[in-house]
Design an enzyme around this catalytic site. Structure first.
Site, PDB file in Angstrom:
ATOM      1  N   GLY A 186       0.836  -1.187   0.000  1.00  0.00           N
ATOM      2  CA  GLY A 186       0.000   0.000   0.000  1.00  0.00           C
ATOM      3  C   GLY A 186       0.869   1.234   0.000  1.00  0.00           C
ATOM      4  O   GLY A 186       2.078   1.170   0.243  1.00  0.00           O
ATOM      5  N   HIS A 244      -6.890  -5.829 -10.072  1.00  0.00           N
ATOM      6  CA  HIS A 244      -5.822  -5.217  -9.292  1.00  0.00           C
ATOM      7  C   HIS A 244      -6.340  -4.870  -7.883  1.00  0.00           C
ATOM      8  O   HIS A 244      -6.251  -5.710  -6.983  1.00  0.00           O
ATOM      9  CB  HIS A 244      -5.301  -4.007 -10.052  1.00  0.00           C
ATOM     10  N   TYR A 262     -24.970  16.376   9.778  1.00  0.00           N
ATOM     11  CA  TYR A 262     -24.292  15.367  10.591  1.00  0.00           C
ATOM     12  C   TYR A 262     -23.050  16.000  11.218  1.00  0.00           C
ATOM     13  O   TYR A 262     -22.378  16.797  10.575  1.00  0.00           O
ATOM     14  CB  TYR A 262     -23.894  14.187   9.709  1.00  0.00           C
ATOM     15  N   SER A 311       6.292   2.478  -6.271  1.00  0.00           N
ATOM     16  CA  SER A 311       6.240   2.121  -7.693  1.00  0.00           C
ATOM     17  C   SER A 311       4.954   2.616  -8.356  1.00  0.00           C
ATOM     18  O   SER A 311       4.877   2.666  -9.579  1.00  0.00           O
ATOM     19  CB  SER A 311       6.377   0.607  -7.853  1.00  0.00           C
ATOM     20  N   ASP A 325     -23.382   7.359   2.733  1.00  0.00           N
ATOM     21  CA  ASP A 325     -22.798   8.394   3.602  1.00  0.00           C
ATOM     22  C   ASP A 325     -21.469   8.913   3.039  1.00  0.00           C
ATOM     23  O   ASP A 325     -21.014   9.994   3.424  1.00  0.00           O
ATOM     24  CB  ASP A 325     -22.558   7.833   5.009  1.00  0.00           C
ATOM     25  N   HIS A 331      -3.475   3.855  -2.142  1.00  0.00           N
ATOM     26  CA  HIS A 331      -3.637   2.571  -2.835  1.00  0.00           C
ATOM     27  C   HIS A 331      -3.370   1.448  -1.843  1.00  0.00           C
ATOM     28  O   HIS A 331      -2.411   1.502  -1.079  1.00  0.00           O
ATOM     29  CB  HIS A 331      -2.659   2.466  -4.007  1.00  0.00           C
ATOM     30  N   HIS A 349      -4.122  -3.142  -1.165  1.00  0.00           N
ATOM     31  CA  HIS A 349      -4.668  -4.417  -1.630  1.00  0.00           C
ATOM     32  C   HIS A 349      -5.612  -4.967  -0.563  1.00  0.00           C
ATOM     33  O   HIS A 349      -5.595  -6.169  -0.281  1.00  0.00           O
ATOM     34  CB  HIS A 349      -3.547  -5.422  -1.928  1.00  0.00           C
ATOM     35  N   SER A 386       9.111   2.931  -1.827  1.00  0.00           N
ATOM     36  CA  SER A 386       8.698   1.634  -2.360  1.00  0.00           C
ATOM     37  C   SER A 386       9.228   0.480  -1.506  1.00  0.00           C
ATOM     38  O   SER A 386      10.417   0.419  -1.203  1.00  0.00           O
ATOM     39  CB  SER A 386       9.240   1.492  -3.788  1.00  0.00           C
TER      40      SER A 386
END
Lengths: 231, 231, 231, 231
Positions: B27, B170, B228, B74, B119, B94, B96, B44
């Site tokens: 990540g 991915h 809210y 990367s 929401d 990002h 997984h 990386s």
């Protein structure tokens, strides 16, 4: 003001993340003092880590804030309708706990498949209908409470026998004689929802448990002839 | 240089393993300083345990390293395309995370099944198409960003209304006004992905939630009429 | 009185929440001293956090309380029937662990799909039939024990070869040579139940493992020719 | 003797329960010193809590114990066959991790559905066939190794490109250049197995990822043109 109740409601709120029912601020617990008619509820959108008993908001059943520096939970109007209709309710919980939400999003009652369910809920957990666009526009949170009540009244379900509901495309509300019991029921509901999902995966043609099992287990824990526990 | 932003981005990266979204080094989080045009990103393949704010890499939007002893993530070229196209984006994530990856591998949008989703995301989470072999060969990470943009543009999705995407076969990218909000959205996406999977297991014929629910919940939290929280 | 056994049974009870098999007070462990004919069991409905070895209740096999300030587990009569019928049993566990409950609610045996199962259970985990309304009314917990025995006797299953059962619409009981082994088997059952559910999701047409694998793995760990471990 | 290797193998074994791959003693890790031809392996059936580096057993590739007060893992003969056949293997892991076991029990390869898989395994994770009754009787653990080798040889799979296998009705073995990498691959396999199961639940008609994605991600991390990480 209502210091004891604030502590109880605070503790009940903090139990939600400890039990894994809450992501971020997605939940609220309230508890009522029937003598004064005031109830205490979590403030809206405040991190659990930052909460203290003094942050709890005191409200009356007309929706007026009696005490507190924060705005109350955005779901306050739902709690009010339930407290007004059902005198026996002393505490209410709303969460987005994932297993119960999955049933709510699926738009299905949770069938009573076994004794874990029957120990706490005397029949299926009902899934209340969606609000109409008009009901949403007019008063979303209040009408959420009224649709829950409609569900219990039209289906003849006793709220203290089945202290939980799923709101379609939304999530669960649970309640009890006080805030702690309402949280306890929220934990049980999540466990029962998970078991029911897996039960159907293992046997897609499964039927609900026989009524005699439902009755045996419910009355083993509830009512005059209960013999579970130390009382 | 950009010490405050480095700390923010470091903290946002460390939140990923705390929230259970990350296995090993799978990540990355970045955050941008729009004034200088520089952004800060995780190096990386460095263990989360070994990271410090000083290890964050400073880059410009042409892909030049401005400061830092490590090579940047990367996936840096994907972040660059998103920052260049969408001025409102202040942070990108990002991961997984397994529930979101399962939808990405399945090649499906995550339908909007309820209020937990609404929401945060104003419609389905789109699944972007696979890259062609040519796009992969030419510039894999840059073209990943361009395919995400293509998805939002051709489908008319506003990136700040639906701050998440699945890249087919991915995994997910999410974003927000800063790195912390991007991580918040990554956590919510994972929860929403899990709920949606279970919703379909419970009711294989389920339909998305009505638009009135989507709109009510999104605008309860976002925009001029939000009510809210404490603001 | 029976201080050593009380400590063993207390420790075995406390292992249940540590292993994640228990929500609230939903479980009980007992262990028997065959010399005196007395067994020791958890009190009914007492929080695990509040338990101490001295809270364990000493009972005889006629259901008389020999020692203890608490009422014994509401499932005590089930334990008694199993101890009376099967001399080899030294400890018994009941839980509502969710994966095993799902199979019990589905009303299905857990098929033997692999070596994890065969290392502990020499064949499917049987699902005992529901009690009739008359059996429930007459003596629910005692008849639960008798239906378990009926299952093993009519199907010719050896209780020390397959030390676990599912009670339909209810949940699992496991046992062993002592309380600790009974808990060990409860942990394995939960793991095996989860694996079997997922096995069927991955391959809905899967068949049970061949008998040669069952026999190899069971006898690798059990009996005169066992060679697993240090003995 | 081989003190450094013993520490490495001990640490690799202890990583298994930390990563949640192990229940009780259901796993073993070994590592080999190619110079001496000796390998170091966990003893059979000893609790992880009680292990120390000195408890590791030193063996040669003919199955002779060179050093150690314990019996080696009952799966030692499987490790030997893999070390003898494949010079590149420096460490081997066996577990009963539940997601990988479910695929092994289902008797299916794990298809390559996305980049998480392709980052580590260059194609499906193969499921090796069951042993025949004769192979079980003759030499169960040794023949398990031989059937793994048969799978890789007849299907033309390179063991260092796809460092994992499922043994039908049993569970996974993984390997790597040393014990730590073998454990790393066991963790990834479990994550990939879970993602693949959920992928198929979300889209029962899903196809494997295109080859161009497999190749891009595998070679991004492996071989002469790798550019992931800091090397």
């Amino acid at each position: 003001m209502l210091e004891e109740l604030k502590k109880e409601v605070y503790e009940a709120n903090m139990e939600l993340p400890r039990r894994g029912l809450i992501t971020y601020t997605w939940g609220n617990v309230s508890g009522i003092d029937r003598e004064s008619g005031y109830f205490v509820i979590k403030p809206s959108g405040v991190d659990y880590d930052a909460l203290s008993p003094d942050d709890m908001v005191v409200m009356d059943l007309d929706g007026n804030k009696i005490e507190g520096r924060y705005k109350p939970s955005s779901d306050t109007a739902t709690h009010i309708e339930l407290y007004k209709k059902y005198e026996e309710i002393g505490g209410i919980v709303h969460t987005h706990s994932p297993e119960a939400v999955a049933w709510a999003q699926a738009g299905r009652d949770i069938p009573l498949y076994g004794t874990t369910h029957a120990d706490y809920f005397f029949g299926p957990i009902p899934c209340a209908r969606n609000l109409t666009p008009e009901e949403i526009d007019e008063a979303y949170e209040k009408n959420t409470g009224l649709v829950i009540i409609e569900t219990f009244e039209t289906r003849g379900i006793k709220p203290m026998y089945t202290p939980a509901v799923l709101c379609a495309n939304h999530g669960p509300f649970t309640w009890g004689k006080d805030a702690a019991e309402a949280v306890h029921n929220a934990v049980v509901l999540e466990e029962v929802a998970k078991m029911a999902r897996n039960t159907e995966l293992i046997n897609p043609k499964v039927k609900p448990a026989p009524d005699c099992i439902k009755e045996k287990h419910f009355y083993r824990k509830h009512g005059a002839n209960a013999y579970y526990g130390q009382n």
